[in-house]
Design an enzyme around this catalytic site. Structure first.
Site, mmCIF file in Angstrom:
data_model
loop_
_atom_site.group_PDB
_atom_site.id
_atom_site.type_symbol
_atom_site.label_atom_id
_atom_site.label_comp_id
_atom_site.label_asym_id
_atom_site.label_seq_id
_atom_site.Cartn_x
_atom_site.Cartn_y
_atom_site.Cartn_z
ATOM 1 N N ASP A 241 0.838 -1.201 0.000
ATOM 2 C CA ASP A 241 0.000 0.000 0.000
ATOM 3 C C ASP A 241 0.873 1.252 0.000
ATOM 4 O OD1 ASP A 241 -2.328 -1.490 0.110
ATOM 5 O OD2 ASP A 241 -2.405 -1.472 2.306
ATOM 6 N N TYR B 178 6.258 -8.655 8.504
ATOM 7 C CA TYR B 178 5.903 -7.241 8.593
ATOM 8 C C TYR B 178 6.153 -6.730 9.998
ATOM 9 C CZ TYR B 178 3.244 -7.921 4.239
ATOM 10 O OH TYR B 178 2.872 -8.212 2.950
ATOM 11 N N ASP C 9 -6.962 1.427 8.011
ATOM 12 C CA ASP C 9 -5.646 1.995 8.284
ATOM 13 C C ASP C 9 -5.768 3.504 8.456
ATOM 14 O OD1 ASP C 9 -5.732 3.158 5.718
ATOM 15 O OD2 ASP C 9 -4.454 1.632 4.823
ATOM 16 N N ARG D 97 -3.794 -5.036 7.897
ATOM 17 C CA ARG D 97 -4.913 -4.135 8.218
ATOM 18 C C ARG D 97 -6.097 -4.906 8.787
ATOM 19 N NH1 ARG D 97 -6.546 -1.365 2.947
ATOM 20 N NH2 ARG D 97 -5.445 -3.113 2.009
#
Length: 297
Positions: free
Chosen positions: A40, A68, A82, A181
């Protein structure tokens, strides 16, 4: 002539993955550039980029597991799950104060392992040929089907509390297709206070690490992993002679040699490290699943 290879890029925030691909095309002077999985615009970190013939390898990288680092904010729900979305609900301070560390740990444990996860509606998943986020932006209501994902690690490395929010710094190891997310959204929902993601950085894709990536402003002259080096990291190596390499390139099977394969797929490498292609078992034989363009010698 552009040398084929795999490029590791540390994407900055605020750019799309397509922006990085476009910059790579300009830097290397070729249109034949692709990536093994998007990030993203808000997210930073590792993008695995294929250049020229090495784009054929991306099929074998895109499904790799990933790591992550991110920050989950408990106490508010947003339209995008988010920080880029609008806040649509906030929790009362008393409700947040009632969420203790034990409850957070229980919620995280429930989101570890094999999960049926509903992706965020503003994802890149295609719905009837159009990206879900495009449909949401056009005012459509999008309901995505749940998908099975695996979260093998979900660790909280720091917790910060204030009256209107609880911030959790987390590290997540997960299968391809997992939405961090969605983990933030689902953790907040389970705790009854809502949640969204405020920061995300991808540090690993399969065997590739962001520590080995180049920043976006250093693309000119950036080092590439050769197709052979990259394939040898992703798959078991299947050494081949020059005669076997020729046969594979001509579409012939290597008769009776499947016992030399460690798994269903392998990287066929010549003695000099050149990648002939990806091979697979076919009964007792070995055949090409994908051949690389032959390098002039």
């Amino acid at each position: 002539m552009v040398t084929p290879g795999i490029l590791l890029v540390d994407k900055p925030g605020g750019l799309t993955s397509h922006d990085v691909v476009a910059r790579t095309r300009r830097a290397f002077g070729t249109r034949k550039v692709g990536h093994a999985g998007t990030l993203d615009p808000m997210a930073t970190g590792l993008l695995v980029i294929g250049v020229e013939g090495a784009t054929r390898l991306l099929t074998y990288i895109v499904g790799a597991d990933k790591t992550y680092e991110g920050t989950i904010r408990l106490g508010a729900v947003t339209t995008t799950d988010d920080a880029e979305g609008d806040i649509v609900h906030t929790a009362a301070p008393a409700a947040l104060a009632a969420v203790d560390d034990g409850a957070i740990d229980v919620g995280i444990a429930a989101l570890t392992g094999v999960l049926s996860q509903v992706p965020s509606a503003v994802s890149a998943i295609k719905v009837d040929g159009r990206r879900a986020y495009d449909r949401v932006r056009a005012g459509e209501e999008v309901q995505l089907a749940p998908r099975e994902v695996v979260v093998s690690r979900f660790d909280v490395v720091a917790r910060r509390r204030r009256p209107d929010a609880i911030d959790l710094d987390v590290i997540v190891d997960c299968s391809s297709g997992t939405y961090i997310r969605s983990l933030a959204r689902d953790l907040g929902a389970a705790l009854g206070v809502g949640g969204h993601l405020t920061a995300l950085r991808r540090t690993r894709v399969g065997p590739f690490a962001v520590a080995d990536a180049v920043p976006l402003d250093a693309l000119d002259g950036a080092p590439l992993l050769t197709p052979g080096q990259a394939a040898g990291l992703v798959l078991p190596v299947f050494p081949v002679t020059s005669e076997e390499a020729r046969d594979l390139r001509h579409g012939k099977r290597l008769v009776g040699r499947a016992d030399r394969l460690e798994g269903p797929l392998a990287a066929a490498l010549e003695a000099d490290g050149e990648l002939v292609g990806i091979v697979e078992k076919r009964g007792a034989d070995v055949k090409s699943a994908m051949n690389m363009p032959e390098v002039s010698r």
